[in-house]
Design an enzyme around this catalytic site. Structure first.
Site, PDB file in Angstrom:
ATOM      1  N   CYS A 100      -8.178 -12.136  -2.181  1.00 10.40           N
ATOM      2  CA  CYS A 100      -7.171 -12.781  -1.481  1.00 10.40           C
ATOM      3  C   CYS A 100      -6.501 -13.957  -2.641  1.00 10.40           C
ATOM      4  O   CYS A 100      -7.050 -14.234  -3.053  1.00 10.40           O
ATOM      5  CB  CYS A 100      -7.641 -13.510  -0.251  1.00 10.40           C
ATOM      6  SG  CYS A 100      -6.393 -14.374   0.643  1.00 10.40           S
ATOM      7  N   GLY A 201      -2.463  -1.080  -3.532  1.00  5.93           N
ATOM      8  CA  GLY A 201      -1.274  -1.533  -3.900  1.00  5.93           C
ATOM      9  C   GLY A 201       0.057  -0.491  -3.868  1.00  5.93           C
ATOM     10  O   GLY A 201       0.008   0.406  -4.576  1.00  5.93           O
TER      11      GLY A 201
END
Length: 342
Positions: A100, A201
């Site tokens: 994160c 991603g």
């Protein structure tokens, strides 16, 4: 795709996203084709374990197995205790958050901030793996910054510590969600380790999913922002992987039904006040780019109760259905709230 004793039905995993991957969203994504969904991050801070937010995040009632719970923190002993508690509450897989990039997480030296201290990374991994008898996975990034890439070292360390699978977001913490994902780095990490690797991603279409799997050699892919307002992306990807063909876009009627069911689950899970407010972002994601959606959202944001909100959503999709059987995107799509991804 296996994680410890669990064989997933496919190679598609929902990424953990704070404020997004609650139980209603996880269950919906699994229903629409995801093989696994990782929970919102649960803090390792004991002082917060009994708060309404933490208790709600630890609620897995009726959820399809395997149940994967992500924990976040920077103290090995606290992380081990958090892992044990969540296993007692039903977690079948523990996921460690070292990915994160949000400031409020990194400011307490958790999330991707841990990548600045590889010795601490090792202590946390060892402590959590030794604390529980279920598989432990790791979600991380390619490094803290472009000048401080740690992906290969952290991946080897994770394997040595007994991590069952590694999810790698192809960006550094410094990159946040900007620029292109580093598929070359993910490929290099896959070649360097023997545990399963999950690529993450920029996977926002069936074609991109196929490319990432082929190019990186990853065992699975993890999808986050692309599933916001589009949970059917998992069945689209799986169909393309299986057949090489693209599914037709969902009908307006189907999306109307899915969204209304999602809203009902949110209202039941959070209650009247919070349910109405939390639903707003999901409604915004579902309607992003559709005809007249900006005006609809501005009116919807002013509604203060769930009955009015639900009626407004039904009416908006009824109007869309009168114009076209399938969704037609006519506006530029705004970016999802990138600060939410974990």
């Amino acid at each position: 795709m296996r994680i410890g004793p669990y064989t997933l039905k496919n190679r598609l995993i929902v990424a953990p996203m704070a404020g997004v991957t609650d139980r209603p969203f996880r269950m919906l994504c699994k229903r629409l084709g995801a093989g696994m969904a990782v929970s919102e991050m649960i803090t390792s801070n004991k002082a917060l374990w009994t708060t309404a937010k933490t208790l709600r995040r630890a609620n897995h009632d009726g959820e399809v197995e395997p149940i994967s719970v992500q924990i976040a923190g920077a103290d090995p002993a606290q992380m081990a205790a958090a892992a044990r508690l969540n296993v007692e509450q039903g977690a079948q897989i523990i996921d460690i958050n070292m990915g994160c990039p949000a400031k409020k997480v990194c400011n307490v030296a958790a999330g991707s901030a841990l990548l600045r201290d590889e010795a601490l990374v090792g202590r946390i991994l060892e402590a959590v793996v030794q604390a529980v008898d279920v598989p432990v996975t790791l979600k991380t990034r390619t490094g803290w910054s472009r000048e401080h890439k740690t992906a290969l070292r952290v991946a080897r360390l994770a394997e040595d510590c007994g991590i069952a699978a590694l999810a790698l977001h192809g960006r550094t913490r410094e990159d946040m969600y900007h620029g292109a994902a580093e598929y070359d780095t993910i490929r290099a990490v896959k070649q360097a380790i023997s545990i399963p690797l999950i690529a993450n991603g920029d996977i926002d279409s069936p074609q991109r999913a196929r490319h990432v799997l082929d190019y990186t050699g990853a065992d699975a892919i993890m999808i986050g922002r692309a599933a916001q307002g589009r949970p059917w992306i998992f069945r689209e990807i799986q169909h393309y992987l299986d057949t090489g063909e693209t599914l037709p876009a969902p009908t307006v009627a189907e999306i109307r039904q899915l969204l209304l069911e999602h809203l009902d689950e949110l209202y039941g899970f959070y209650g009247e006040y919070s349910g109405c407010r939390i639903a707003r972002k999901h409604i915004a994601w579902y309607t992003r780019g559709l005809r007249g959606s900006n005006e609809f959202r501005q009116a919807m944001y002013r509604l203060e109760d769930t009955a009015q909100q639900r009626m407004a959503v039904a009416g908006y999709f009824d109007r869309l259905a009168g114009a076209s059987e399938r969704l037609e995107y006519v506006e530029a799509e705004a970016s999802p709230d990138e600060a939410l991804a974990g």
